[in-house]
Scaffold this motif. Structure first.
Motif, short mmCIF file in Angstrom:
data_model
loop_
_atom_site.label_atom_id
_atom_site.label_comp_id
_atom_site.label_asym_id
_atom_site.label_seq_id
_atom_site.Cartn_x
_atom_site.Cartn_y
_atom_site.Cartn_z
N LYS A 55 -1.23 3.66 -7.33
CA LYS A 55 -2.36 3.50 -6.41
C LYS A 55 -2.35 2.11 -5.78
O LYS A 55 -2.81 1.91 -4.67
CB LYS A 55 -3.67 3.74 -7.15
N ASN A 56 -1.82 1.14 -6.52
CA ASN A 56 -1.72 -0.22 -6.01
C ASN A 56 -0.26 -0.61 -5.90
O ASN A 56 0.35 -1.07 -6.88
CB ASN A 56 -2.46 -1.20 -6.93
N ASN A 58 1.16 -3.07 -4.78
CA ASN A 58 1.42 -4.48 -5.01
C ASN A 58 1.73 -4.78 -6.48
O ASN A 58 2.26 -5.83 -6.81
CB ASN A 58 0.20 -5.30 -4.56
N SER A 59 1.40 -3.82 -7.36
CA SER A 59 1.63 -4.02 -8.80
C SER A 59 3.01 -3.56 -9.24
O SER A 59 3.32 -3.58 -10.43
CB SER A 59 0.56 -3.28 -9.61
N ASN A 86 7.42 0.19 -2.55
CA ASN A 86 6.03 -0.15 -2.85
C ASN A 86 5.69 -1.57 -2.40
O ASN A 86 4.63 -1.83 -1.81
CB ASN A 86 5.77 -0.01 -4.35
N ALA A 90 3.02 -2.97 0.42
CA ALA A 90 2.05 -4.02 0.13
C ALA A 90 2.31 -5.30 0.93
O ALA A 90 1.52 -6.25 0.86
CB ALA A 90 2.09 -4.35 -1.37
#
Length: 374
Positions: A55-56, A58-59, A86, A90
Motif C-alpha cells: 500500500k505504501n 515508499n516502504s 515501487n 514513490a
C-alpha cells in the motif's frame, strides 16, 4: 497518495517485461509485511506478491532489507525489479541508488541488460538524473553485465534530447569499453545531435563512419540531415542527397519528401515543390497527410487560391482533411478575389470537417457577399 493510473503508467513504461517473466499476474498476496516474520518459508513468488500489493510503495526498500535477513531469502531479478518499480512510483530515486549499491556489493544474482535499461530510463525520464543514467551505463560491468546497443543508444538519445551535446561524443567514444557494437541507429543519434547544435558539416562527416562500423546509412540518416539543411536554407544541398540515396539504394519515404517540399516552400519555390509531390506519386511512395498539407501551404503562400481549392478537393477525396489554418487563409484569399462560388464550396467543406468560422472570418465573408454593406 499514488494514483492507480500513475502506478500503471510506471509499470507500462519502465517494467513491461519484468513481472511477465515470473508469470504471476496480479493476485492478492496471502502475506502482509507484518506477517513476514511469522512465516516459516517464503518463496520468491510470494515475496514478489508482497511487493506487488504494497500500500505504501515508499516502504519497499525497508521491507526488502527486512526480508533479506531471512535464511530462505533468494534474491533474483524479478524481486529487484518490483522493488525498483515501487520506489519509482514513490519517486524515491535516492532509495533506488541505495538499492543499486546494495545489489553491487552483495553480488547475489546476475541482472540482465533489460533490468539496467529500465533503471537508466527511470533516472533519465522520471528523475531527470541524466548523470546518474550515464554512470549506471558505465557501471554495468561491475554487476557482470554489459549493455546492449539498445541501452547504449538510449543514453545517447537522452543526451541529445536534453541538449547535452558536449557529452554525447564523450559517451560515444567510450562505447568500445562496454563492448558495444555501433549500429546505424547509434550513428543516426550522433547525426541528430550534431544537426541540432548546428554542426551540419560535421554531421556529413559521420557518413564516413558507417562503412567503418560495418553498417549502412538508412532513410532516417538522410532525412535528419535534409531537415537540418532545409532549416538553414541549404535546400539545394538537401535535394542533392536524393541522388545519393538512390546511389546507395535507400528508398525515400514520406518524411523525406515532406522535408524537401517544406524547404522549397520556405524559399517560395512552389512549382518545384509541386513537382516534388508528383515525384512522390511516381515513385509509388505513399504521401501522408503532412505531404498534402505542405503542398497546400505552398499554394496558399503563393496566393494561388484557385489551385489551392482544387488541391483541397484532391486531399478530401484522399480522406485527408485540410487544417483550420488552411481554411482560414483560403477563405480570406477567395474573399479578396470576390470568388463567391468557390468560397461557398470551401465553407461547406470547412463546416463538414467540424470547423466553425470565427468572428473575423464571418466579417470577411459578409464583406465579400455584401460589398456595399447592403
Amino acid at each position: 497518495m499514488f494514483s492507480c493510473r500513475y502506478r500503471q503508467l510506471i509499470h507500462k513504461l519502465y517494467f513491461p517485461f519484468s513481472l511477465q517473466r515470473s508469470n504471476l499476474g496480479t493476485p492478492s498476496s496471502p502475506f502482509s509485511s507484518s506477517q513476514i516474520q511469522n512465516s516459516d518459508w517464503l518463496s520468491s513468488n510470494e515475496v514478489i506478491k508482497i511487493f506487488q500489493n504494497l500500500k505504501n510503495p515508499n516502504s519497499a526498500l525497508t521491507l526488502l532489507n527486512q526480508i533479506s535477513n531471512r535464511k530462505d531469502y533468494r534474491p533474483n531479478e524479478a524481486i529487484y525489479s518490483v522493488v525498483v518499480k515501487n520506489l519509482a512510483i514513490a519517486k524515491n530515486f535516492d532509495a533506488i541508488e541505495t538499492l543499486m549499491e546494495k545489489i553491487k556489493i552483495e553480488r547475489k544474482c546476475r541482472l540482465s541488460d533489460e533490468f539496467f535499461y529500465n533503471v537508466i530510463k527511470i533516472y533519465g525520464h522520471l528523475a531527470g538524473r541524466i548523470n546518474r543514467s550515464i554512470d549506471t551505463l558505465f557501471d554495468m560491468p561491475n554487476y557482470k553485465c554489459f549493455p546492449s546497443v539498445k541501452t547504449f543508444n538510449f543514453v545517447l538519445n537522452l543526451l541529445v534530447n536534453t541538449k547535452q551535446f558536449d557529452v554525447v561524443h564523450k559517451v560515444y567514444v567510450r562505447g568500445s569499453e562496454l563492448g558495444v557494437e555501433i549500429d546505424a541507429c547509434c550513428l543516426n543519434i550522433i547525426i541528430k545531435g550534431l544537426c541540432r547544435c548546428g554542426e551540419i558539416d560535421a554531421a556529413y562527416k559521420v557518413f564516413d563512419e558507417f562503412p567503418k562500423q560495418n553498417c549502412s546509412p538508412n532513410v532516417r540518416t538522410f532525412s535528419t540531415i535534409m531537415h537540418a539543411l532545409c532549416d538553414h536554407g541549404r535546400v539545394d544541398e538537401a535535394l542533392s542527397l536524393l541522388d545519393r540515396m538512390e546511389n546507395e539504394n535507400v528508398e525515400p519515404d514520406a518524411i523525406v519528401f515532406n522535408t524537401l517540399i517544406s524547404g522549397l516552400r520556405k524559399q517560395r519555390r512552389v512549382d518545384e515543390g509541386i513537382d516534388m509531390f508528383k515525384k512522390v506519386m511516381l515513385k509509388g511512395c505513399d504521401p501522408n497527410p503532412g505531404t498534402y498539407q505542405e503542398v497546400l501551404y505552398a499554394l496558399l503562400d503563393a496566393k494561388r487560391f484557385l489551385e489551392a481549392k482544387n488541391f483541397m478537393s484532391v486531399m478530401i477525396d484522399k480522406r485527408v482533411n485540410p487544417s483550420f489554418e488552411s481554411y482560414k487563409v483560403i477563405v480570406h484569399g477567395l474573399c479578396d478575389g470576390k470568388l463567391v462560388g468557390d468560397l461557398d464550396w470551401v465553407l461547406k467543406q470547412m463546416v463538414r470537417h467540424g470547423f466553425v468560422p470565427r468572428m473575423g472570418m464571418w466579417k470577411k465573408i459578409l464583406g465579400c457577399l455584401f460589398p456595399d454593406g447592403g
